[in-house]
Design a protein around this motif. Structure first.
Motif, PDB file in Angstrom:
ATOM      1  N   ARG A  38     -22.885  12.437 -20.994  1.00 48.78           N
ATOM      2  CA  ARG A  38     -23.903  12.101 -21.980  1.00 48.78           C
ATOM      3  C   ARG A  38     -25.138  11.524 -21.295  1.00 48.78           C
ATOM      4  O   ARG A  38     -25.029  10.675 -20.408  1.00 48.78           O
ATOM      5  N   VAL A  39     -26.292  12.009 -21.728  1.00 46.06           N
ATOM      6  CA  VAL A  39     -27.566  11.459 -21.264  1.00 46.06           C
ATOM      7  C   VAL A  39     -28.019  10.465 -22.324  1.00 46.06           C
ATOM      8  O   VAL A  39     -28.333  10.845 -23.456  1.00 46.06           O
ATOM      9  N   LYS A  40     -28.041   9.180 -21.981  1.00 47.90           N
ATOM     10  CA  LYS A  40     -28.323   8.145 -22.967  1.00 47.90           C
ATOM     11  C   LYS A  40     -29.588   7.369 -22.632  1.00 47.90           C
ATOM     12  O   LYS A  40     -29.904   7.157 -21.458  1.00 47.90           O
ATOM     13  N   GLU A  44     -28.649   5.670 -27.228  1.00 45.56           N
ATOM     14  CA  GLU A  44     -28.811   6.878 -28.032  1.00 45.56           C
ATOM     15  C   GLU A  44     -28.617   8.104 -27.132  1.00 45.56           C
ATOM     16  O   GLU A  44     -29.223   8.220 -26.070  1.00 45.56           O
ATOM     17  N   THR A  45     -27.776   9.028 -27.567  1.00 47.56           N
ATOM     18  CA  THR A  45     -27.495  10.227 -26.788  1.00 47.56           C
ATOM     19  C   THR A  45     -28.628  11.237 -26.923  1.00 47.56           C
ATOM     20  O   THR A  45     -29.023  11.593 -28.047  1.00 47.56           O
ATOM     21  N   ILE A  46     -29.139  11.694 -25.789  1.00 46.07           N
ATOM     22  CA  ILE A  46     -30.223  12.667 -25.777  1.00 46.07           C
ATOM     23  C   ILE A  46     -29.636  14.028 -25.401  1.00 46.07           C
ATOM     24  O   ILE A  46     -29.108  14.211 -24.305  1.00 46.07           O
ATOM     25  N   GLU A  49     -31.923  19.660 -21.983  1.00 45.89           N
ATOM     26  CA  GLU A  49     -31.507  20.687 -21.031  1.00 45.89           C
ATOM     27  C   GLU A  49     -30.451  20.168 -20.063  1.00 45.89           C
ATOM     28  O   GLU A  49     -29.484  20.879 -19.729  1.00 45.89           O
ATOM     29  N   LEU A  50     -30.608  18.933 -19.600  1.00 43.41           N
ATOM     30  CA  LEU A  50     -29.641  18.357 -18.675  1.00 43.41           C
ATOM     31  C   LEU A  50     -28.276  18.211 -19.343  1.00 43.41           C
ATOM     32  O   LEU A  50     -27.238  18.485 -18.728  1.00 43.41           O
ATOM     33  N   TYR A  51     -28.263  17.786 -20.600  1.00 42.01           N
ATOM     34  CA  TYR A  51     -27.006  17.655 -21.352  1.00 42.01           C
ATOM     35  C   TYR A  51     -26.313  19.020 -21.444  1.00 42.01           C
ATOM     36  O   TYR A  51     -25.097  19.124 -21.275  1.00 42.01           O
TER      37      TYR A  51
END
Length: 360
Positions: A38-40, A44-46, A49-51
């Motif tokens: 998870r990119v946070k 908050e989870t974003i 593209e990376l996710y």
């Protein structure tokens, strides 16, 4: 008498070594491949593209689960793993590379090869994800351990084959045995006879004058159980070197929850911490990191929300944790409901002097 095919080495039992390494490494890889990256930012989870790259399709030829399983295998087996980013933002696992180390500047990676393609450019440490395993001498340890176990294992297998081997002699009384055609026909007959004895449960051998077939008694040797003990002993040492509880490798059900917890704590979590630290450093710049952006890895849990429902209720009703903290602990994403931000106390949790009667 001098046929070299009769001389077979007993120490090169590579299958036992491969089985032990594959069993342990694949178990770790399967667990880590189920993790969610998870990119946070500020909890908050974003989902950007990376996710997508980390959780769905790292590159055109791999799914995320197979990608991370391959990363773990190379990390443990080769003691290092290099992940590069292509011009199309694909994450690629390098099969071969040359690392040039420096003391005060970034290390560089040259001749980076992915399958049948070699990059001409030179990658710097800041351009790649470079992971190293804890034990630098793990491969040497396994190799030296296998020299003893492999020799013993091979010798016991040979004993077992020797024990169950059918040995026989053939006596011939013939004056034409030196004739090439007669020898060919006789050898063909003996070969068919041996094949029938080897493959068929019930074989009939015609008796001929001047031809006597006699089976010899088989010698004693190691039992199959003893061979399995040697193989399991080598597997246990490899598992211990990787931090895997031996009980899980053998599928034992006694105290399986405790063994699983130990594996997560001492084997899986340290590997995920390495991946998280490297991902934070390479995918997120310093300014974003200090502003609260993170890579959060949510590993697979060995218990579900129904197993911990009573404990969650107790923590919530006693005011120890709010709703967001509990959702995060059990792997659920946060919600916009403001009630989850509040700490609540239920079931009359209060000081004794506030109870009715006052003197109680």
């Amino acid at each position: 008498m001098y046929d070299v095919d009769l001389l077979e080495g007993t120490s090169e039992r590579i299958k036992m070594k491969q089985l032990a390494i594959q069993t342990c490494v694949n178990m770790i890889g399967r667990i880590i491949s189920q993790s969610e990256f998870r990119v946070k930012k500020n909890k908050e989870t974003i989902k950007d593209e990376l996710y997508y790259r980390l959780n769905v399709r790292p590159n055109k030829n791999m799914s995320a689960s197979f990608f991370w399983q391959t990363v773990v295998y190379k990390l443990i087996h080769d003691n290092e793993c290099l992940i590069i980013k292509s011009a199309t933002d694909d994450l690629l696992i390098a099969d071969d590379f040359d690392r040039v180390e420096y003391g005060v500047v970034e290390d560089t990676f040259k001749n980076v090869t992915v399958k049948n393609f070699t990059f001409q450019r030179t990658f710097t440490m800041n351009d790649v994800l470079y992971l190293e395993f804890d034990n630098e001498n793990l491969s040497k340890l396994i190799d030296s351990l296998f020299m003893d176990y492999g020799s013993l294992f091979g010798r016991m297998v040979e004993f077992q084959k020797h024990k169950n081997q059918i040995r026989s002699t053939v006596d011939l009384e013939t004056t034409g045995a030196k004739d090439p055609e007669t020898q060919r026909k006789l050898q063909s007959f003996i070969d068919r006879m041996y094949q029938a004895i080897k493959e068929k449960t019930f074989a009939i051998i015609p008796q001929q004058k001047g031809f006597t077939y006699t089976e010899q008694a088989a010698s004693s040797g190691a039992s199959v159980d003893e061979i399995n003990k040697v193989s399991n002993g080598f597997l246990d040492h490899v598992a211990k070197a990787l931090g895997i509880p031996v009980a899980l490798i053998h599928g034992e059900m006694a105290d399986v929850e405790k063994a699983t917890r130990n594996m997560m704590t001492f084997c899986i979590d340290p590997l995920l911490k390495k991946i998280k630290d490297e991902s934070d450093a390479k995918f997120i710049d310093k300014k974003e990191y200090l502003a609260g952006k993170r890579i959060d890895i949510k590993r697979v849990s060995y218990s579900n929300m129904f197993d911990v429902a009573t404990s969650v209720d107790k923590l919530r009703s006693s005011g120890v944790a709010n709703g967001h903290e509990l959702r995060d602990a059990i792997g659920l994403e946060q919600m916009d409901d403001p009630i989850l931000d509040k700490f609540v106390i239920t079931k009359n949790y209060q000081e004794t002097n506030e109870l009715e009667g006052g003197d109680k």
